[in-house]
Scaffold this motif. Structure first.
Motif, mmCIF file in Angstrom:
data_model
loop_
_atom_site.group_PDB
_atom_site.id
_atom_site.type_symbol
_atom_site.label_atom_id
_atom_site.label_comp_id
_atom_site.label_asym_id
_atom_site.label_seq_id
_atom_site.Cartn_x
_atom_site.Cartn_y
_atom_site.Cartn_z
ATOM 1 N N LEU A 176 54.428 36.564 19.202
ATOM 2 C CA LEU A 176 55.144 36.339 20.272
ATOM 3 C C LEU A 176 54.431 35.853 20.880
ATOM 4 C CD1 LEU A 176 57.105 39.986 20.509
ATOM 5 C CD2 LEU A 176 57.934 38.001 19.290
ATOM 6 N N ILE A 177 55.042 34.349 21.673
ATOM 7 C CA ILE A 177 54.546 33.864 22.708
ATOM 8 C C ILE A 177 55.577 34.120 23.758
ATOM 9 C CG2 ILE A 177 53.500 31.397 23.657
ATOM 10 C CD1 ILE A 177 52.786 31.646 21.134
ATOM 11 N N HIS A 178 55.331 34.525 24.895
ATOM 12 C CA HIS A 178 55.844 34.933 25.800
ATOM 13 C C HIS A 178 55.943 33.351 26.951
ATOM 14 C CE1 HIS A 178 58.975 35.779 29.212
ATOM 15 N NE2 HIS A 178 58.109 35.883 29.833
ATOM 16 N N ILE A 179 56.714 32.795 28.162
ATOM 17 C CA ILE A 179 56.098 31.925 28.838
ATOM 18 C C ILE A 179 57.273 31.619 30.146
ATOM 19 C CG2 ILE A 179 56.129 28.851 28.940
ATOM 20 C CD1 ILE A 179 56.531 28.629 25.867
ATOM 21 N N MET A 180 55.673 31.968 31.223
ATOM 22 C CA MET A 180 56.800 32.007 32.145
ATOM 23 C C MET A 180 55.780 31.254 33.148
ATOM 24 S SD MET A 180 54.375 35.402 33.229
ATOM 25 C CE MET A 180 55.427 36.401 34.270
ATOM 26 N N LYS A 181 56.928 30.673 34.400
ATOM 27 C CA LYS A 181 56.733 29.609 35.566
ATOM 28 C C LYS A 181 55.983 30.578 36.866
ATOM 29 C CE LYS A 181 55.668 25.438 36.279
ATOM 30 N NZ LYS A 181 54.962 25.675 37.566
ATOM 31 N N VAL A 182 54.447 30.362 37.353
ATOM 32 C CA VAL A 182 54.836 30.758 38.872
ATOM 33 C C VAL A 182 53.959 29.315 39.319
ATOM 34 C CG1 VAL A 182 53.978 33.369 37.402
ATOM 35 C CG2 VAL A 182 52.622 31.382 38.089
ATOM 36 N N LYS A 183 53.447 30.578 40.397
ATOM 37 C CA LYS A 183 53.200 29.184 42.048
ATOM 38 C C LYS A 183 51.921 29.037 41.650
ATOM 39 C CE LYS A 183 56.962 30.031 45.523
ATOM 40 N NZ LYS A 183 56.880 30.395 46.712
ATOM 41 N N PRO A 184 51.890 27.057 41.184
ATOM 42 C CA PRO A 184 50.039 27.457 40.631
ATOM 43 C C PRO A 184 49.206 28.164 42.187
ATOM 44 C CG PRO A 184 52.047 25.284 41.232
ATOM 45 C CD PRO A 184 52.392 26.524 41.711
ATOM 46 N N GLU A 185 49.374 27.959 43.323
ATOM 47 C CA GLU A 185 48.612 28.771 43.915
ATOM 48 C C GLU A 185 48.735 30.424 43.722
ATOM 49 O OE1 GLU A 185 52.450 28.690 46.450
ATOM 50 O OE2 GLU A 185 51.254 27.469 44.757
ATOM 51 N N LYS A 186 49.216 31.374 42.673
ATOM 52 C CA LYS A 186 48.998 32.062 42.228
ATOM 53 C C LYS A 186 47.865 32.163 40.890
ATOM 54 C CE LYS A 186 51.355 33.398 45.234
ATOM 55 N NZ LYS A 186 51.317 34.419 46.673
ATOM 56 N N ILE A 187 47.497 31.113 40.320
ATOM 57 C CA ILE A 187 47.114 31.398 39.213
ATOM 58 C C ILE A 187 45.374 32.367 38.756
ATOM 59 C CG2 ILE A 187 45.683 29.978 37.358
ATOM 60 C CD1 ILE A 187 49.004 30.051 36.829
ATOM 61 N N ASN A 188 45.295 31.752 40.259
ATOM 62 C CA ASN A 188 43.364 32.490 41.070
ATOM 63 C C ASN A 188 43.813 34.488 40.950
ATOM 64 O OD1 ASN A 188 42.499 30.185 40.426
ATOM 65 N ND2 ASN A 188 42.149 29.759 42.978
ATOM 66 N N LEU A 189 45.470 34.464 41.430
ATOM 67 C CA LEU A 189 45.206 35.675 41.003
ATOM 68 C C LEU A 189 45.348 36.614 39.872
ATOM 69 C CD1 LEU A 189 48.559 35.673 44.206
ATOM 70 C CD2 LEU A 189 45.790 36.230 44.675
ATOM 71 N N ILE A 190 45.892 35.986 38.643
ATOM 72 C CA ILE A 190 46.019 36.141 37.258
ATOM 73 C C ILE A 190 44.586 36.522 37.267
ATOM 74 C CG2 ILE A 190 47.466 35.692 34.786
ATOM 75 C CD1 ILE A 190 49.228 34.528 36.167
ATOM 76 N N ILE A 191 43.582 35.082 37.158
ATOM 77 C CA ILE A 191 42.235 35.131 36.263
ATOM 78 C C ILE A 191 41.736 36.082 36.971
ATOM 79 C CG2 ILE A 191 40.738 33.609 36.184
ATOM 80 C CD1 ILE A 191 41.661 31.658 36.407
ATOM 81 N N GLY A 192 41.116 36.268 38.557
ATOM 82 C CA GLY A 192 40.428 37.027 38.779
ATOM 83 C C GLY A 192 39.063 36.770 38.820
ATOM 84 N N SER A 193 38.485 37.003 39.340
ATOM 85 C CA SER A 193 36.796 37.008 39.674
ATOM 86 C C SER A 193 35.826 36.965 38.827
ATOM 87 C CB SER A 193 35.808 37.763 40.899
ATOM 88 O OG SER A 193 34.272 37.202 40.100
ATOM 89 N N GLY A 194 35.960 35.413 37.531
ATOM 90 C CA GLY A 194 35.027 35.354 36.624
ATOM 91 C C GLY A 194 35.579 35.553 35.619
ATOM 92 N N GLY A 195 37.079 35.818 36.244
ATOM 93 C CA GLY A 195 38.148 36.339 34.416
ATOM 94 C C GLY A 195 38.012 37.409 34.229
ATOM 95 N N LYS A 196 37.823 38.379 35.207
ATOM 96 C CA LYS A 196 37.748 40.067 35.429
ATOM 97 C C LYS A 196 39.329 40.677 35.152
ATOM 98 C CE LYS A 196 32.684 40.844 37.708
ATOM 99 N NZ LYS A 196 32.733 41.654 38.353
ATOM 100 N N LYS A 197 39.974 40.096 35.894
ATOM 101 C CA LYS A 197 41.573 40.423 36.663
ATOM 102 C C LYS A 197 42.365 40.001 35.058
ATOM 103 C CE LYS A 197 45.065 42.980 38.342
ATOM 104 N NZ LYS A 197 44.391 44.063 38.785
ATOM 105 N N VAL A 198 42.251 39.221 34.209
ATOM 106 C CA VAL A 198 42.687 38.614 33.437
ATOM 107 C C VAL A 198 42.525 39.740 31.836
ATOM 108 C CG1 VAL A 198 41.681 36.638 32.790
ATOM 109 C CG2 VAL A 198 44.135 36.964 32.009
#
Length: 903
Positions: A682-704
């Motif tokens: 299953l592939i789910h597509i969602m759109k967030v504000k571009p400036e929020k992308i780093n919150l999903i990734i986290g430092s060094g990718g730790k969050k994602v």
């Protein structure tokens, strides 16, 4: 160099050794008793077995052709210590669409038989042609080998792989090799068996001018300048369609707006690969050839001997031995029984003609009537007088028949004649009887059956059967990690989200053979089927899956690539891919010279050809599309050319064939499911504000990474424009990750109050409170209590549930919380308690979409995914490893950022 004159035939000697025979203007043949490959049961026999061509081991040393007595004597080669003389460099400009290309010879590769450098803009192709000094053993094909290579240095880069040099031939290079080989092969003279090699390298690439069409033209020029005998000059062009205007040899920029991508190869008077738009180029090349071409090795003497001596004798004996039986064998409809019967008959003929020997019933009369000049004996001048015509004093010599001696022929010669006769018998049956070997008329299509869903665990499957040709097509859906990476001259970041892989195991024709890397034929057939299906696929916005099609040929009797098109189309529908329309393919054949077999001379077009019709016919024209148009086609021909009227007729007949096949595909039982398989991701597509992308990734990718491990999803892809794609195997894990990302990217408002929030960690300066899954804020130690605290552990511990109020959001998006503001002892001026106003679903995503069914009508493309920009991919590791680094393995072309993955 061969030249003709009124005085006789003059031939350039190819070998400096003594001759075993001489050729005069009368074509009178004298054979020496010690001539190699002459095998008879009695030495006194006047009939000898003469091979069609020369043996590599023997004739290279003992066989040569000299000029006739009537012509000037050709001197033997003279050895000299002088320096070798090379041809003078020549440079000419040739028209190439709306511009000119520069052709240079004599500058590079001077020891090759022919070498040219062709320049278009700053794209440069170097092509050389070389041939072996000694001919190979005769066979039923010309020993031509083509290699095309795109040097990475041509674009100022190196390979993106581990080994920083060019390796095995890439798929698109294989396709260019086939594009060079197919138009050139029909122009090469039959009977010339010197192994020939064409090497073509891209030395410079400017990113604006295509190298493939230029390589076809360069190869045609190099062959024309070489010693290889050829009948026509070949050139290649690309044709594009921008608006309503056709453009010859468009640039890469013009092709971005083109609705057509057509690559053509032809000569000045006939079509060799669909179009005759290359006449102007061919005429200019001819002028260059007259200026500086090498002498051609036409070997006319060998052809004359073969035609007048061996071939006619061998044909007569073959017809006597197996003519009637061959006609019966070719009437067998099924392929395997017919093939076995042909093999048995061929073995019988080989045994008789190459081992036992055979004497014709009326050999002497037959041969004398057929080739009287070749059998004339200069040493016997006896006069034969018939009874009743003897004058007084004359010696009456009664005619006495000669004792015939069995003749032996080489195995290669017998096989060549067997193949030729078989081909003629098939063509004659079609023209004279109007029926093909399986009983069909010229425009008939073989019986068709198909079924879908036969593989329960595959994402989509179909079995398509047409006569004795069968394709098993299987679909696999995945995310961008499954896309095919392409390392070419432009970059190593380009990926293909759709690819078709064709395989042709030897079992498909009931034979034993090797299994290994795909052959050039398999790569070419797979690419043709891929291009036929690609135009009807949905966009990445509507169906963001990577699609892989496997076509395994389980049975084959012609048109297997077109069966892959039909089977692949059904399998796509079975996998739930919302294609625009159904596509079918059909292979067309042709018998060109119908007057040879009693016809009216009009070329006969055949629909849905079988393997034997492909081998014996003059054309293999593959056409794929729907009822109204064509998505892909390819033509291979075995004759000098084909005209536009023949092309039009073939295209119209192919259209009728496609309509019939499409109608039969609608009868598929069981039919395609047209829904996403439960085993597909299953592939789910969602759109967030571009400036929020780093919150999903986290430092060094730790969050994602933590989100992937916590929820169990397969991968999370992010892009610069705020697009987030979640790939999961089940709906529950997908919903968990969706909730976490929504909470992470929500827009909180100062003053919001959050109840029963868990304390996740404690620091000397305060505690971190999770106000939503994956979203934490800092409650400073001064905001924990109304009283002064030495340390946070005095009032709370990890795991406690507390109520907090949002009192500040800094420039980095970090949240500052207060527990003290909600305590009874708090200042009375605190605002009243209110529920959080941030709606994670509304604020975090401008839109989201779960892909698994076609897009509803009326929906806007803005509701899904914007064009790719910077892409970051996060994928679940095979086993939990918190400190495992992520690396980029999936960037779309021209991406501006790095992707992160666990693999």
């Amino acid at each position: 160099m061969l030249a003709t004159s009124p005085g006789g035939l003059h031939i350039r000697p190819c070998y400096p050794h003594s001759s075993h025979f001489s050729l005069s203007a009368r074509c009178k043949l004298s054979l020496s008793s010690n001539c190699p490959r002459f095998s008879t049961s009695q030495k006194s026999s006047k009939f000898r077995s003469l091979s069609l061509l020369l043996s590599r081991r023997k004739y290279s040393e003992r066989f040569s052709v000299r000029a006739s007595a009537t012509g000037p004597e050709v001197s033997e080669p003279v050895l000299s210590d002088a320096l070798p003389s090379f041809p003078q460099p020549v440079s000419v400009k040739i028209p190439f669409g709306d511009r000119q290309i520069l052709v240079e010879t004599g500058h590079m590769g001077r020891q090759a038989s022919g070498a040219v450098t062709v320049t278009d803009g700053e794209t440069i192709i170097y092509t050389s042609v070389c041939l072996a000094d000694v001919p190979s053993e005769p066979s039923d094909f010309f020993p031509l080998n083509v290699n095309y290579q795109e040097r990475f240095s041509a674009a100022g880069r190196t390979s993106g792989g581990f080994f920083k040099r060019e390796g095995r031939t890439k798929d698109h290079e294989v396709l260019v090799c086939r594009l060079i080989d197919r138009p050139l092969r029909p122009t090469l003279i039959k009977g010339f068996y010197h192994e020939t090699q064409i090497l073509s390298w891209v030395l410079s690439y400017d990113g604006l001018h295509f190298p493939d069409a230029l390589a076809v033209t360069a190869a045609g020029i190099a062959v024309a300048l070489s010693e290889v005998p050829n009948s026509k000059v070949i050139a290649g062009v690309r044709v594009g369609l921008v608006g309503d205007k056709f453009i010859v040899n468009p640039t890469t920029q013009e092709m971005e707006d083109s609705q057509l991508d057509l690559l053509l190869a032809g000569s000045d008077d006939a079509i060799l690969m669909i179009e005759d738009a290359v006449r102007e180029i061919s005429n200019e090349v001819k002028a260059l050839v007259e200026m500086c071409a090498s002498r051609k090795l036409f070997m006319e003497a060998f052809k004359i001997i073969s035609m007048r001596c061996l071939k006619k004798i061998l044909l007569l004996k073959f017809y006597e031995i197996a003519g009637e039986e061959l006609v019966k064998v070719l009437q067998i409809k099924n392929k395997i029984p017919r093939r076995k019967a042909l093999s048995s008959l061929e073995e019988k003929v080989l045994t008789i003609l190459s081992e036992k020997g055979y004497v014709s019933k009326d050999e002497t009369v037959g041969i004398v009537e057929t080739i009287p000049d070749l059998l004339e004996d200069e040493d016997e001048d006896e006069e034969v007088v018939v009874d009743g015509e003897v004058d007084e004093g004359d010696v009456h010599i009664k005619p006495k028949s000669r004792k015939s001696t069995p003749m032996l022929f080489s195995e290669v010669d017998v096989k060549l004649v067997f193949k030729e006769v078989t081909s003629k018998f098939l063509r004659r049956r079609i023209v004279e009887g109007g029926r093909r070997s399986d009983g069909r008329f010229a425009d008939g299509i073989r019986p068709i059956s198909s079924r879908c869903g036969l593989l329960p665990r595959a994402h989509g499957s179909a079995l398509f059967t047409r006569g004795e040709t069968q394709s098993l097509a299987v679909i696999t859906l995945g995310d961008k990690q499954m896309a095919q990476r392409i390392d070419n001259l432009e970059s190593d970041d380009e990926v293909k989200r759709f690819y078709l892989q064709y395989s042709f195991p030897p079992s498909s024709v009931g034979e034993v053979g090797r299994i290994g890397a795909p052959s050039r034929r398999e790569i070419g057939h797979g690419t043709l089927a891929e291009r036929a299906l690609e135009p009807v696929l949905p966009s990445d916005n509507d169906f963001p899956y990577t699609i892989r099609v496997e076509s395994t040929i389980t049975e084959s009797n012609g048109s297997s690539s077109m069966a892959s098109v039909c089977g692949g189309c059904l399998a796509l529908q079975d996998a739930g891919v919302p294609i625009k329309c159904s596509i079918a393919g059909v292979a067309m054949g042709m018998v060109l010279d119908t007057d040879e077999f009693g016809g009216d001379g009009t070329p006969l077009i055949l629909s849905d050809i079988t393997g034997s019709e492909d081998a014996s016919g003059d054309m293999d024209f593959k056409v794929a599309g729907n009822e109204d148009g064509i998505t892909a086609f390819q033509m291979d021909i075995k004759v000098g050319g084909i005209t536009l009227p023949v092309m039009k007729k073939a295209l119209q007949q192919a259209k009728d064939g496609r309509r019939h096949i499409l109608a039969e595909m609608l009868k598929c039982s069981p039919p395609p499911s047209n829904s996403l398989s439960k085993h597909a991701p299953l592939i789910h597509i969602m759109k967030v504000k571009p400036e929020k992308i780093n919150l999903i990734i986290g430092s060094g990718g730790k969050k994602v990474k933590s989100i992937i491990e916590e929820t169990g999803v397969e991968a999370i892809d992010t892009e610069d424009d705020g697009t987030v794609k979640i790939t999961a195997k089940d709906l529950s894990s997908l919903e968990k990750s969706k909730a976490i990302i929504s909470n992470l990217t929500m827009v909180p408002t100062v003053g919001d109050i959050y109840r029963n929030c868990e304390i996740k960690s404690i620091a000397p300066y305060g505690v971190f409170v999770e106000i939503a899954p994956g979203r934490e804020g800092l409650c400073h130690i001064s905001e924990l209590s109304s009283n002064w605290l030495a340390k946070a552990e005095d009032v709370v511990k990890v795991g406690d549930l507390v109520d907090v109020k949002l009192i500040e959001v800094n420039d980095k998006g970090q949240l500052r919380l207060s527990r003290k503001a909600l305590l009874p002892e708090a200042d009375a001026e605190n605002p009243p308690v209110k529920l959080p106003t941030g709606d994670p679903t509304k604020d975090a995503a401008a839109s989201d979409k779960l892909v698994g069914s076609p897009k509803p009508k009326g929906s806007s493309s803005e509701d899904t995914v914007l064009p790719h920009k910077k892409v970051k991919v996060f994928k679940r590791p095979a086993s939990p490893a918190k400190d495992r680094p992520y690396s980029n393995k999936d960037r779309t072309k021209k991406s501006s950022g790095k992707a992160v993955s666990s693999q």
